[in-house]
Design a protein around this motif. Sequence first.
Motif, PDB file in Angstrom:
ATOM      1  N   GLY A 156       0.784  -1.233   0.000  1.00 45.75           N
ATOM      2  CA  GLY A 156       0.000   0.000   0.000  1.00 45.75           C
ATOM      3  C   GLY A 156       0.812   1.278   0.000  1.00 45.75           C
ATOM      4  N   LEU A 157       2.121   1.188  -0.263  1.00 49.15           N
ATOM      5  CA  LEU A 157       2.966   2.381  -0.272  1.00 49.15           C
ATOM      6  C   LEU A 157       3.170   2.948  -1.674  1.00 49.15           C
ATOM      7  CD1 LEU A 157       5.437   1.203   2.455  1.00 49.15           C
ATOM      8  CD2 LEU A 157       3.733   3.017   2.654  1.00 49.15           C
ATOM      9  N   MET A 158       2.690   2.217  -2.667  1.00 54.71           N
ATOM     10  CA  MET A 158       2.649   2.689  -4.048  1.00 54.71           C
ATOM     11  C   MET A 158       1.350   2.187  -4.644  1.00 54.71           C
ATOM     12  SD  MET A 158       6.494   2.113  -5.612  1.00 54.71           S
ATOM     13  CE  MET A 158       5.764   1.630  -7.146  1.00 54.71           C
ATOM     14  N   GLY A 159       0.926   2.840  -5.736  1.00 50.40           N
ATOM     15  CA  GLY A 159      -0.285   2.409  -6.413  1.00 50.40           C
ATOM     16  C   GLY A 159       0.020   1.747  -7.740  1.00 50.40           C
ATOM     17  N   ASP A 160      -0.937   0.975  -8.231  1.00 46.42           N
ATOM     18  CA  ASP A 160      -0.791   0.361  -9.554  1.00 46.42           C
ATOM     19  C   ASP A 160      -0.577   1.419 -10.632  1.00 46.42           C
ATOM     20  OD1 ASP A 160      -1.044  -2.378  -8.876  1.00 46.42           O
ATOM     21  OD2 ASP A 160      -3.215  -2.168  -8.717  1.00 46.42           O
ATOM     22  N   TRP A 161      -1.199   2.579 -10.448  1.00 43.91           N
ATOM     23  CA  TRP A 161      -1.059   3.628 -11.465  1.00 43.91           C
ATOM     24  C   TRP A 161       0.396   4.100 -11.578  1.00 43.91           C
ATOM     25  CZ3 TRP A 161       0.621   8.637 -10.663  1.00 43.91           C
ATOM     26  CH2 TRP A 161       0.732   9.056  -9.331  1.00 43.91           C
ATOM     27  N   GLN A 162       1.124   4.071 -10.434  1.00 41.88           N
ATOM     28  CA  GLN A 162       2.532   4.463 -10.495  1.00 41.88           C
ATOM     29  C   GLN A 162       3.349   3.423 -11.259  1.00 41.88           C
ATOM     30  OE1 GLN A 162       2.353   4.916  -6.225  1.00 41.88           O
ATOM     31  NE2 GLN A 162       3.311   6.945  -6.403  1.00 41.88           N
ATOM     32  N   MET A 163       3.051   2.166 -11.029  1.00 43.07           N
ATOM     33  CA  MET A 163       3.725   1.107 -11.784  1.00 43.07           C
ATOM     34  C   MET A 163       3.388   1.204 -13.271  1.00 43.07           C
ATOM     35  SD  MET A 163       5.748  -0.551  -9.860  1.00 43.07           S
ATOM     36  CE  MET A 163       6.142  -1.907 -10.966  1.00 43.07           C
ATOM     37  N   GLY A 164       2.186   1.701 -13.567  1.00 48.94           N
ATOM     38  CA  GLY A 164       1.783   1.864 -14.959  1.00 48.94           C
ATOM     39  C   GLY A 164       2.543   2.955 -15.694  1.00 48.94           C
ATOM     40  N   LEU A 165       3.308   3.758 -14.971  1.00 50.62           N
ATOM     41  CA  LEU A 165       4.093   4.822 -15.596  1.00 50.62           C
ATOM     42  C   LEU A 165       5.425   4.326 -16.139  1.00 50.62           C
ATOM     43  CD1 LEU A 165       3.484   7.712 -13.040  1.00 50.62           C
ATOM     44  CD2 LEU A 165       2.337   7.333 -15.237  1.00 50.62           C
ATOM     45  N   ILE A 166       5.768   3.079 -15.824  1.00 48.55           N
ATOM     46  CA  ILE A 166       6.976   2.490 -16.403  1.00 48.55           C
ATOM     47  C   ILE A 166       6.582   1.187 -17.079  1.00 48.55           C
ATOM     48  CG2 ILE A 166       8.665   3.507 -14.817  1.00 48.55           C
ATOM     49  CD1 ILE A 166       8.646   0.829 -13.295  1.00 48.55           C
ATOM     50  N   ARG A 167       7.370   0.809 -18.067  1.00 51.57           N
ATOM     51  CA  ARG A 167       7.164  -0.503 -18.674  1.00 51.57           C
ATOM     52  C   ARG A 167       8.495  -1.234 -18.644  1.00 51.57           C
ATOM     53  NH1 ARG A 167       4.409  -0.609 -23.700  1.00 51.57           N
ATOM     54  NH2 ARG A 167       3.480   1.419 -23.318  1.00 51.57           N
ATOM     55  N   SER A 168       8.418  -2.542 -18.502  1.00 51.68           N
ATOM     56  CA  SER A 168       9.648  -3.334 -18.494  1.00 51.68           C
ATOM     57  C   SER A 168       9.510  -4.456 -19.502  1.00 51.68           C
ATOM     58  CB  SER A 168       9.931  -3.901 -17.101  1.00 51.68           C
ATOM     59  OG  SER A 168       8.911  -4.791 -16.709  1.00 51.68           O
ATOM     60  N   GLY A 169      10.645  -4.948 -19.958  1.00 51.33           N
ATOM     61  CA  GLY A 169      10.663  -6.053 -20.899  1.00 51.33           C
ATOM     62  C   GLY A 169      12.026  -6.691 -20.926  1.00 51.33           C
ATOM     63  N   THR A 170      12.077  -7.894 -21.450  1.00 53.50           N
ATOM     64  CA  THR A 170      13.343  -8.627 -21.533  1.00 53.50           C
ATOM     65  C   THR A 170      13.921  -8.622 -22.948  1.00 53.50           C
ATOM     66  OG1 THR A 170      12.144 -10.693 -21.899  1.00 53.50           O
ATOM     67  CG2 THR A 170      12.713 -10.146 -19.615  1.00 53.50           C
ATOM     68  N   GLU A 171      13.120  -8.215 -23.924  1.00 55.52           N
ATOM     69  CA  GLU A 171      13.564  -8.209 -25.323  1.00 55.52           C
ATOM     70  C   GLU A 171      13.790  -6.768 -25.781  1.00 55.52           C
ATOM     71  OE1 GLU A 171      14.250 -10.973 -27.020  1.00 55.52           O
ATOM     72  OE2 GLU A 171      13.724 -12.110 -25.218  1.00 55.52           O
ATOM     73  N   THR A 172      14.931  -6.545 -26.399  1.00 59.75           N
ATOM     74  CA  THR A 172      15.349  -5.192 -26.776  1.00 59.75           C
ATOM     75  C   THR A 172      14.378  -4.509 -27.732  1.00 59.75           C
ATOM     76  OG1 THR A 172      17.656  -5.807 -26.442  1.00 59.75           O
ATOM     77  CG2 THR A 172      17.243  -3.859 -27.789  1.00 59.75           C
ATOM     78  N   ALA A 173      14.168  -5.088 -28.909  1.00 64.57           N
ATOM     79  CA  ALA A 173      13.395  -4.408 -29.950  1.00 64.57           C
ATOM     80  C   ALA A 173      11.951  -4.125 -29.535  1.00 64.57           C
ATOM     81  CB  ALA A 173      13.454  -5.189 -31.268  1.00 64.57           C
ATOM     82  N   PRO A 174      11.214  -5.108 -28.989  1.00 70.42           N
ATOM     83  CA  PRO A 174       9.831  -4.801 -28.612  1.00 70.42           C
ATOM     84  C   PRO A 174       9.707  -3.682 -27.578  1.00 70.42           C
ATOM     85  CG  PRO A 174      10.169  -7.178 -28.675  1.00 70.42           C
ATOM     86  CD  PRO A 174      11.513  -6.536 -28.825  1.00 70.42           C
ATOM     87  N   LEU A 175      10.621  -3.641 -26.614  1.00 70.19           N
ATOM     88  CA  LEU A 175      10.550  -2.595 -25.599  1.00 70.19           C
ATOM     89  C   LEU A 175      10.864  -1.233 -26.207  1.00 70.19           C
ATOM     90  CD1 LEU A 175      10.094  -1.689 -22.695  1.00 70.19           C
ATOM     91  CD2 LEU A 175      12.496  -2.236 -22.214  1.00 70.19           C
ATOM     92  N   LEU A 176      11.914  -1.157 -27.012  1.00 71.70           N
ATOM     93  CA  LEU A 176      12.253   0.114 -27.652  1.00 71.70           C
ATOM     94  C   LEU A 176      11.132   0.585 -28.572  1.00 71.70           C
ATOM     95  CD1 LEU A 176      16.023  -0.554 -28.356  1.00 71.70           C
ATOM     96  CD2 LEU A 176      15.101   1.247 -26.883  1.00 71.70           C
ATOM     97  N   GLU A 177      10.561  -0.334 -29.332  1.00 70.30           N
ATOM     98  CA  GLU A 177       9.449   0.027 -30.218  1.00 70.30           C
ATOM     99  C   GLU A 177       8.277   0.591 -29.412  1.00 70.30           C
ATOM    100  OE1 GLU A 177       8.678  -3.577 -32.342  1.00 70.30           O
ATOM    101  OE2 GLU A 177      10.556  -3.418 -33.478  1.00 70.30           O
ATOM    102  N   ALA A 178       7.967  -0.050 -28.287  1.00 72.50           N
ATOM    103  CA  ALA A 178       6.853   0.411 -27.454  1.00 72.50           C
ATOM    104  C   ALA A 178       7.128   1.805 -26.889  1.00 72.50           C
ATOM    105  CB  ALA A 178       6.599  -0.583 -26.329  1.00 72.50           C
ATOM    106  N   LEU A 179       8.356   2.053 -26.454  1.00 72.40           N
ATOM    107  CA  LEU A 179       8.698   3.365 -25.900  1.00 72.40           C
ATOM    108  C   LEU A 179       8.603   4.458 -26.960  1.00 72.40           C
ATOM    109  CD1 LEU A 179      11.773   2.388 -23.682  1.00 72.40           C
ATOM    110  CD2 LEU A 179       9.474   2.994 -22.876  1.00 72.40           C
ATOM    111  N   ILE A 180       9.136   4.187 -28.155  1.00 73.14           N
ATOM    112  CA  ILE A 180       9.111   5.199 -29.208  1.00 73.14           C
ATOM    113  C   ILE A 180       7.687   5.406 -29.714  1.00 73.14           C
ATOM    114  CG2 ILE A 180       9.968   5.802 -31.509  1.00 73.14           C
ATOM    115  CD1 ILE A 180      11.981   6.027 -29.066  1.00 73.14           C
ATOM    116  N   ASP A 181       6.903   4.327 -29.782  1.00 74.65           N
ATOM    117  CA  ASP A 181       5.503   4.453 -30.180  1.00 74.65           C
ATOM    118  C   ASP A 181       4.743   5.332 -29.182  1.00 74.65           C
ATOM    119  OD1 ASP A 181       3.108   3.697 -31.749  1.00 74.65           O
ATOM    120  OD2 ASP A 181       2.554   2.660 -29.902  1.00 74.65           O
ATOM    121  N   GLU A 182       4.951   5.082 -27.890  1.00 75.04           N
ATOM    122  CA  GLU A 182       4.281   5.887 -26.864  1.00 75.04           C
ATOM    123  C   GLU A 182       4.749   7.336 -26.915  1.00 75.04           C
ATOM    124  OE1 GLU A 182       3.742   6.183 -22.020  1.00 75.04           O
ATOM    125  OE2 GLU A 182       4.515   4.314 -22.858  1.00 75.04           O
ATOM    126  N   ALA A 183       6.041   7.534 -27.116  1.00 76.01           N
ATOM    127  CA  ALA A 183       6.562   8.902 -27.221  1.00 76.01           C
ATOM    128  C   ALA A 183       5.926   9.622 -28.398  1.00 76.01           C
ATOM    129  CB  ALA A 183       8.084   8.875 -27.373  1.00 76.01           C
TER     130      ALA A 183
END
Length: 196
Positions: A156-183
């Motif tokens: 209860g010291l953080m909310g799900d919405w705060q976790m929703g402000l970051i994304r994580s992944g183990t594969e380089t290209a899909p994560l980079l694509e998602a970040l640039i798409d969101e940007a």
Amino acid sequence: MTPAFSICVYCGSRPGERPEFTHVAEAVGRWIGERRGQLVYGGGRTGLMGTVAEATRQAGGRVVGIIPKALVDKEVANTLCDELHIVDTMHERKAMMGERADAFLAMAGGIGTFEELFEVWTWRQLGYHDKPVGILNSAGYYDGLLAFLANCVREGLMGDWQMGLIRSGTETAPLLEALIDEAGRHAGGDRLAEVL
């Protein structure tokens, strides 16, 4: 060359013990360079920082290094950058990195990487920017941190919405694509949409 996008990468000034970290840094740099992107980073030539910068440069990308005077010798300032800014303080460095980036990516690193990641995430939470923030969890490096953050939500010291402000992944290209798409969506999309 006007870059198609600009991404700030936080990572170690050491290479670490696992060769996977270096391979991932090379892959990130290649991905940026091959898509006519710009890397914004800490300006050093050592460790994973130097690897991602050189891979970006070799793949045809633009490299912007920002380094405080106190670290010029310690991290061996990268004179091969398209732009190398030597600033007075860490605060100036981080502010300039934030201004010059469309998105942020944390790779394997140490205390400096953690501090930069948490600060830019906090800035997003407070509304100082709305740029995407990602964690590239190569070789399980961030498993423990992600588990700890999930525990913070459960306690209860953080909310799900705060976790929703970051994304994580183990594969380089899909994560980079998602970040640039969101940007691109936050910025109006035209310039960045051509990249993907």
